[in-house]
Motif scaffolding. Structure first.
Motif, PDB file in Angstrom:
ATOM      1  N   PRO A 115     -22.564 -63.100  42.487  1.00 36.71           N
ATOM      2  CA  PRO A 115     -23.573 -64.071  42.912  1.00 36.71           C
ATOM      3  C   PRO A 115     -24.616 -63.427  43.824  1.00 36.71           C
ATOM      4  N   SER A 116     -25.499 -64.224  44.312  1.00 35.96           N
ATOM      5  CA  SER A 116     -26.485 -63.790  45.296  1.00 35.96           C
ATOM      6  C   SER A 116     -26.529 -64.850  46.390  1.00 35.96           C
ATOM      7  N   GLN A 117     -25.534 -64.816  47.266  1.00 42.80           N
ATOM      8  CA  GLN A 117     -25.437 -65.787  48.349  1.00 42.80           C
ATOM      9  C   GLN A 117     -26.488 -65.513  49.409  1.00 42.80           C
ATOM     10  N   ALA A 118     -26.888 -66.552  50.109  1.00 39.52           N
ATOM     11  CA  ALA A 118     -27.928 -66.415  51.137  1.00 39.52           C
ATOM     12  C   ALA A 118     -27.487 -65.513  52.293  1.00 39.52           C
ATOM     13  N   LEU A 119     -26.257 -65.690  52.765  1.00 37.74           N
ATOM     14  CA  LEU A 119     -25.764 -64.904  53.901  1.00 37.74           C
ATOM     15  C   LEU A 119     -24.998 -63.685  53.413  1.00 37.74           C
ATOM     16  N   PRO A 120     -25.104 -62.562  54.120  1.00 37.94           N
ATOM     17  CA  PRO A 120     -24.331 -61.382  53.724  1.00 37.94           C
ATOM     18  C   PRO A 120     -22.828 -61.652  53.682  1.00 37.94           C
ATOM     19  N   LEU A 121     -22.306 -62.325  54.698  1.00 32.90           N
ATOM     20  CA  LEU A 121     -20.899 -62.738  54.744  1.00 32.90           C
ATOM     21  C   LEU A 121     -20.839 -64.188  55.170  1.00 32.90           C
ATOM     22  N   ASP A 122     -20.132 -64.995  54.412  1.00 32.60           N
ATOM     23  CA  ASP A 122     -20.072 -66.426  54.664  1.00 32.60           C
ATOM     24  C   ASP A 122     -18.606 -66.846  54.546  1.00 32.60           C
ATOM     25  N   ALA A 123     -17.999 -67.193  55.675  1.00 33.97           N
ATOM     26  CA  ALA A 123     -16.570 -67.521  55.699  1.00 33.97           C
ATOM     27  C   ALA A 123     -16.233 -68.678  54.766  1.00 33.97           C
ATOM     28  N   THR A 124     -17.084 -69.669  54.686  1.00 34.66           N
ATOM     29  CA  THR A 124     -16.822 -70.808  53.801  1.00 34.66           C
ATOM     30  C   THR A 124     -16.813 -70.372  52.345  1.00 34.66           C
ATOM     31  N   MET A 125     -17.799 -69.578  51.948  1.00 34.47           N
ATOM     32  CA  MET A 125     -17.870 -69.112  50.562  1.00 34.47           C
ATOM     33  C   MET A 125     -16.721 -68.154  50.232  1.00 34.47           C
ATOM     34  N   ILE A 126     -16.320 -67.334  51.196  1.00 31.99           N
ATOM     35  CA  ILE A 126     -15.182 -66.439  50.966  1.00 31.99           C
ATOM     36  C   ILE A 126     -13.927 -67.269  50.714  1.00 31.99           C
ATOM     37  N   SER A 127     -13.718 -68.296  51.510  1.00 34.26           N
ATOM     38  CA  SER A 127     -12.551 -69.156  51.329  1.00 34.26           C
ATOM     39  C   SER A 127     -12.580 -69.835  49.964  1.00 34.26           C
ATOM     40  N   LEU A 128     -13.731 -70.380  49.577  1.00 36.65           N
ATOM     41  CA  LEU A 128     -13.852 -71.022  48.264  1.00 36.65           C
ATOM     42  C   LEU A 128     -13.618 -70.027  47.133  1.00 36.65           C
ATOM     43  N   THR A 129     -14.147 -68.826  47.270  1.00 36.31           N
ATOM     44  CA  THR A 129     -13.963 -67.801  46.239  1.00 36.31           C
ATOM     45  C   THR A 129     -12.498 -67.421  46.101  1.00 36.31           C
ATOM     46  N   MET A 130     -11.820 -67.240  47.217  1.00 37.60           N
ATOM     47  CA  MET A 130     -10.408 -66.856  47.166  1.00 37.60           C
ATOM     48  C   MET A 130      -9.570 -67.971  46.541  1.00 37.60           C
ATOM     49  N   ARG A 131      -9.891 -69.223  46.821  1.00 42.94           N
ATOM     50  CA  ARG A 131      -9.167 -70.334  46.197  1.00 42.94           C
ATOM     51  C   ARG A 131      -9.443 -70.395  44.705  1.00 42.94           C
ATOM     52  N   ALA A 132     -10.693 -70.167  44.318  1.00 45.55           N
ATOM     53  CA  ALA A 132     -11.040 -70.168  42.890  1.00 45.55           C
ATOM     54  C   ALA A 132     -10.329 -69.040  42.155  1.00 45.55           C
ATOM     55  N   VAL A 133     -10.267 -67.879  42.771  1.00 42.39           N
ATOM     56  CA  VAL A 133      -9.579 -66.733  42.168  1.00 42.39           C
ATOM     57  C   VAL A 133      -8.099 -67.055  41.979  1.00 42.39           C
ATOM     58  N   ALA A 134      -7.490 -67.679  42.959  1.00 45.21           N
ATOM     59  CA  ALA A 134      -6.072 -68.056  42.835  1.00 45.21           C
ATOM     60  C   ALA A 134      -5.864 -68.989  41.644  1.00 45.21           C
ATOM     61  N   GLU A 135      -6.776 -69.927  41.442  1.00 46.68           N
ATOM     62  CA  GLU A 135      -6.654 -70.859  40.314  1.00 46.68           C
ATOM     63  C   GLU A 135      -6.847 -70.141  38.976  1.00 46.68           C
ATOM     64  N   VAL A 136      -7.799 -69.246  38.898  1.00 47.05           N
ATOM     65  CA  VAL A 136      -8.017 -68.490  37.661  1.00 47.05           C
ATOM     66  C   VAL A 136      -6.786 -67.642  37.351  1.00 47.05           C
ATOM     67  N   ARG A 137      -6.241 -67.002  38.362  1.00 50.63           N
ATOM     68  CA  ARG A 137      -5.034 -66.196  38.152  1.00 50.63           C
ATOM     69  C   ARG A 137      -3.887 -67.047  37.632  1.00 50.63           C
ATOM     70  N   ARG A 138      -3.698 -68.227  38.226  1.00 52.64           N
ATOM     71  CA  ARG A 138      -2.639 -69.122  37.766  1.00 52.64           C
ATOM     72  C   ARG A 138      -2.857 -69.524  36.312  1.00 52.64           C
ATOM     73  N   ALA A 139      -4.084 -69.810  35.948  1.00 52.58           N
ATOM     74  CA  ALA A 139      -4.391 -70.247  34.590  1.00 52.58           C
ATOM     75  C   ALA A 139      -4.179 -69.121  33.565  1.00 52.58           C
ATOM     76  N   LEU A 140      -4.425 -67.881  33.971  1.00 53.93           N
ATOM     77  CA  LEU A 140      -4.331 -66.749  33.035  1.00 53.93           C
ATOM     78  C   LEU A 140      -2.973 -66.072  33.016  1.00 53.93           C
ATOM     79  N   THR A 141      -2.110 -66.398  33.956  1.00 50.04           N
ATOM     80  CA  THR A 141      -0.821 -65.734  34.060  1.00 50.04           C
ATOM     81  C   THR A 141       0.201 -66.410  33.149  1.00 50.04           C
ATOM     82  N   VAL A 142       0.813 -65.609  32.326  1.00 58.91           N
ATOM     83  CA  VAL A 142       1.862 -66.107  31.445  1.00 58.91           C
ATOM     84  C   VAL A 142       3.185 -66.054  32.194  1.00 58.91           C
ATOM     85  N   PRO A 143       3.893 -67.194  32.282  1.00 55.26           N
ATOM     86  CA  PRO A 143       5.189 -67.171  32.982  1.00 55.26           C
ATOM     87  C   PRO A 143       6.126 -66.144  32.337  1.00 55.26           C
ATOM     88  N   GLY A 144       6.833 -65.429  33.173  1.00 56.80           N
ATOM     89  CA  GLY A 144       7.665 -64.393  32.604  1.00 56.80           C
ATOM     90  C   GLY A 144       8.967 -64.309  33.198  1.00 56.80           C
TER      91      GLY A 144
END
Length: 89
Positions: free
Chosen positions: A60-89
Motif C-alpha cells: 500500500p501507500s499509507q499516509a504515515l511512515p509507521l501507523d500503529a493502527t494500520m499495523i494492528s489491522l494488517t497483522m489481524r488480516a494476515v492472521a485471517e488469510v493464514r487461517r483460510a489458506l492453511t490446510v488442517p494437518g
C-alpha cells in the motif's frame, strides 16, 4: 533475538501484545505459528509462513511512515488469510 532487546526497542510499541523479536532484517511473530516478515515504511510488507508454505506481499501507500493502527489491522488480516489458506494437518 532476545525478548529483552525487543522490549527495549523502538518498534515494540507498534506490535503491542504480540510475542515478537527481530533478527537479520526479519521481524518474527512467534504467536500461534511463527511468521517472518519484512516491514517497510508506508505499509509495505513481505510475509513468510514457512510452516504452511505461504508467502505474500502487501504494497500500500499509507499516509504515515509507521501507523500503529494500520499495523494492528494488517497483522489481524494476515492472521485471517493464514487461517483460510492453511490446510488442517
Amino acid at each position: 533475538g532476545s525478548k529483552e532487546a525487543w522490549a527495549a526497542g523502538v518498534f515494540a510499541p507498534f506490535f503491542a501484545g504480540r510475542r515478537m523479536h527481530y533478527r537479520n532484517k526479519w521481524y518474527v511473530d512467534v504467536d500461534e505459528a511463527p511468521l517472518l516478515f519484512g516491514l517497510g515504511i508506508h505499509g509495505q510488507y513481505l510475509f513468510v509462513d514457512r510452516g504452511n508454505r505461504i508467502v505474500f506481499a502487501i504494497m500500500p501507500s499509507q499516509a504515515l511512515p509507521l501507523d500503529a493502527t494500520m499495523i494492528s489491522l494488517t497483522m489481524r488480516a494476515v492472521a485471517e488469510v493464514r487461517r483460510a489458506l492453511t490446510v488442517p494437518g
